[in-house]
Write a protein that holds these residues in place. Structure first.
Motif, PDB file in Angstrom:
ATOM      1  N   THR A  85       0.846  -1.192   0.000  1.00  0.00           N
ATOM      2  CA  THR A  85       0.000   0.000   0.000  1.00  0.00           C
ATOM      3  C   THR A  85       0.885   1.247   0.000  1.00  0.00           C
ATOM      4  N   TRP A  86       0.323   2.340  -0.490  1.00  0.00           N
ATOM      5  CA  TRP A  86       1.097   3.588  -0.494  1.00  0.00           C
ATOM      6  C   TRP A  86       1.387   4.049   0.926  1.00  0.00           C
ATOM      7  N   GLN A  87       0.462   3.793   1.836  1.00  0.00           N
ATOM      8  CA  GLN A  87       0.702   4.178   3.219  1.00  0.00           C
ATOM      9  C   GLN A  87       1.881   3.404   3.798  1.00  0.00           C
ATOM     10  N   ALA A  88       1.915   2.099   3.536  1.00  0.00           N
ATOM     11  CA  ALA A  88       3.013   1.290   4.048  1.00  0.00           C
ATOM     12  C   ALA A  88       4.344   1.712   3.429  1.00  0.00           C
ATOM     13  N   LEU A  89       4.336   1.967   2.131  1.00  0.00           N
ATOM     14  CA  LEU A  89       5.561   2.389   1.464  1.00  0.00           C
ATOM     15  C   LEU A  89       6.027   3.741   1.987  1.00  0.00           C
ATOM     16  N   LEU A 112       4.525  -5.213  -9.167  1.00  0.00           N
ATOM     17  CA  LEU A 112       3.437  -4.292  -9.500  1.00  0.00           C
ATOM     18  C   LEU A 112       2.061  -4.845  -9.141  1.00  0.00           C
ATOM     19  N   MET A 113       1.828  -6.117  -9.431  1.00  0.00           N
ATOM     20  CA  MET A 113       0.506  -6.695  -9.213  1.00  0.00           C
ATOM     21  C   MET A 113       0.218  -6.991  -7.747  1.00  0.00           C
ATOM     22  N   ASP A 114       1.220  -6.777  -6.889  1.00  0.00           N
ATOM     23  CA  ASP A 114       1.008  -6.929  -5.456  1.00  0.00           C
ATOM     24  C   ASP A 114       0.636  -5.617  -4.773  1.00  0.00           C
ATOM     25  N   PHE A 115       0.584  -4.530  -5.534  1.00  0.00           N
ATOM     26  CA  PHE A 115       0.068  -3.284  -4.976  1.00  0.00           C
ATOM     27  C   PHE A 115      -1.430  -3.432  -4.735  1.00  0.00           C
ATOM     28  N   ASP A 116      -1.900  -2.757  -3.733  1.00  0.00           N
ATOM     29  CA  ASP A 116      -3.306  -2.830  -3.360  1.00  0.00           C
ATOM     30  C   ASP A 116      -4.209  -2.502  -4.549  1.00  0.00           C
ATOM     31  N   GLN A 125      -3.318  -0.329 -11.919  1.00  0.00           N
ATOM     32  CA  GLN A 125      -1.915  -0.532 -12.278  1.00  0.00           C
ATOM     33  C   GLN A 125      -1.307   0.733 -12.879  1.00  0.00           C
ATOM     34  N   MET A 126      -2.067   1.428 -13.716  1.00  0.00           N
ATOM     35  CA  MET A 126      -1.583   2.679 -14.290  1.00  0.00           C
ATOM     36  C   MET A 126      -1.370   3.724 -13.204  1.00  0.00           C
ATOM     37  N   ALA A 127      -2.268   3.734 -12.222  1.00  0.00           N
ATOM     38  CA  ALA A 127      -2.114   4.671 -11.113  1.00  0.00           C
ATOM     39  C   ALA A 127      -0.843   4.367 -10.325  1.00  0.00           C
ATOM     40  N   VAL A 128      -0.543   3.075 -10.141  1.00  0.00           N
ATOM     41  CA  VAL A 128       0.687   2.695  -9.445  1.00  0.00           C
ATOM     42  C   VAL A 128       1.905   3.166 -10.233  1.00  0.00           C
ATOM     43  N   MET A 129       1.893   2.957 -11.545  1.00  0.00           N
ATOM     44  CA  MET A 129       3.032   3.379 -12.358  1.00  0.00           C
ATOM     45  C   MET A 129       3.223   4.895 -12.297  1.00  0.00           C
ATOM     46  N   SER A 130       2.129   5.634 -12.312  1.00  0.00           N
ATOM     47  CA  SER A 130       2.231   7.095 -12.189  1.00  0.00           C
ATOM     48  C   SER A 130       2.779   7.471 -10.817  1.00  0.00           C
ATOM     49  N   SER A 174       4.845  -1.805 -19.815  1.00  0.00           N
ATOM     50  CA  SER A 174       6.283  -1.666 -20.013  1.00  0.00           C
ATOM     51  C   SER A 174       6.636  -0.395 -20.772  1.00  0.00           C
ATOM     52  N   GLU A 175       5.639   0.277 -21.345  1.00  0.00           N
ATOM     53  CA  GLU A 175       5.902   1.509 -22.085  1.00  0.00           C
ATOM     54  C   GLU A 175       6.080   2.717 -21.164  1.00  0.00           C
ATOM     55  N   LYS A 176       5.733   2.583 -19.916  1.00  0.00           N
ATOM     56  CA  LYS A 176       5.767   3.722 -18.992  1.00  0.00           C
ATOM     57  C   LYS A 176       7.169   4.036 -18.457  1.00  0.00           C
ATOM     58  N   PRO A 177       7.970   3.037 -18.052  1.00  0.00           N
ATOM     59  CA  PRO A 177       9.274   3.351 -17.455  1.00  0.00           C
ATOM     60  C   PRO A 177      10.279   3.904 -18.466  1.00  0.00           C
ATOM     61  N   GLU A 178      11.354   4.475 -17.939  1.00  0.00           N
ATOM     62  CA  GLU A 178      12.456   4.926 -18.782  1.00  0.00           C
ATOM     63  C   GLU A 178      13.121   3.732 -19.467  1.00  0.00           C
ATOM     64  N   LEU A 179      13.213   2.620 -18.748  1.00  0.00           N
ATOM     65  CA  LEU A 179      13.871   1.421 -19.255  1.00  0.00           C
ATOM     66  C   LEU A 179      13.050   0.205 -18.850  1.00  0.00           C
ATOM     67  N   SER A 180      12.750  -0.661 -19.799  1.00  0.00           N
ATOM     68  CA  SER A 180      12.020  -1.895 -19.513  1.00  0.00           C
ATOM     69  C   SER A 180      12.822  -3.083 -20.036  1.00  0.00           C
ATOM     70  N   LEU A 181      13.059  -4.036 -19.143  1.00  0.00           N
ATOM     71  CA  LEU A 181      13.791  -5.245 -19.497  1.00  0.00           C
ATOM     72  C   LEU A 181      12.843  -6.432 -19.468  1.00  0.00           C
TER      73      LEU A 181
END
Length: 241
Positions: A85-89, A112-116, A125-130, A174-181
């Motif tokens: 969760t964002w609070q925990a982080l 990523l998929m373990d975020f609340d 998921q998009m909100a998490v990436m942002s 994978s299009e969101k980060p600066e680098l995706s492996l």
């Protein structure tokens, strides 16, 4: 982003990578237990297998002291909990700053998929990436997020040991980060294949057909530039057939 199918040593690579960096790191895991994380890190440092580390830790005495000594120089701080969760982080970051009077230079979120609420919801998921992008900007840290690729695609069934192409990464994120492996592990040869499927300021191959090859020791959470049988040879870079 490090993306791959299930069981492809994504967490192992992330842990090995940040350990090799030697930078102050906050590693938040929803997949590993504290004991598993410390065992893998001790195994990496000492060269013993994780089974040997776990047995030595359970035995106590000199064996336990040896592994604790091996872990002492590490600059990795672990945090655990599922879902993330964002609070925990946020609380973990505040505790880190309170302890070290600085933000970590690297933050790993596994995964990523373990975020609340982000297990299957694309909007979440998009909100998490942002949020992770904003986290990197506000702290100055390099943020690494792990993510899954599809296990049900035609490519996953016909060529399971090849790195997934960019369109196989779940949610197209994978299009969101600066680098995706994109990564894959051949369990027979222990070849670990890494493809750059997106890079904002450099070359990439969305098909993942061009990849670098490392050799993996899963039982020691180690990765090598050369095969254990051919360590004298240079690192291989080969296209998939």
């Amino acid at each position: 982003m490090i993306a791959g199918r299930s069981g492809t040593q994504k967490s192992g690579l992330a842990l090995f990578w940040v350990a090799q960096m030697g930078l102050p790191t906050l590693y938040y895991s929803a997949d590993m237990s504290p004991f598993t994380a410390s065992s893998r890190l001790a195994s990496m440092v000492t060269g013993d297998t994780t089974e040997q580390v776990e047995a030595g830790m359970a035995a106590g005495g000199e064996s336990r002291a040896r592994y604790m000594s091996a872990l002492a120089p590490s600059k990795i701080t672990f945090a655990f909990g599922s879902p993330i969760t964002w609070q925990a982080l946020d609380e973990e970051l505040k505790a880190y700053v309170e302890l070290w009077d600085a933000y970590p230079q690297v933050i790993v979120c596994d995964n990523l998929m373990d975020f609340d609420a982000a297990e299957s919801d694309y909007t979440a998921q998009m909100a998490v990436m942002s949020g992770l992008t904003e986290l990197a900007r506000s702290t100055g840290a390099t943020v690494i997020v792990l993510h899954h690729a599809s296990d049900k695609s035609w490519e996953a069934k016909t060529d399971p040991w090849a790195p997934p192409s960019r369109d196989q990464v779940k949610g197209g994120l994978s299009e969101k980060p600066e680098l995706s492996l994109s990564v894959a592990l051949d369990p027979h040869s222990l070849e670990f294949r890494i493809a750059v499927i997106k890079q904002r300021m450099g070359p990439s191959d969305p098909t993942a057909r061009k990849y670098a090859v490392l050799w993996c020791e899963p039982e020691r959470t180690r990765f090598h530039a050369n095969s254990p049988l051919r360590r004298a040879q240079p690192t291989l870079v080969r296209p998939s057939s």
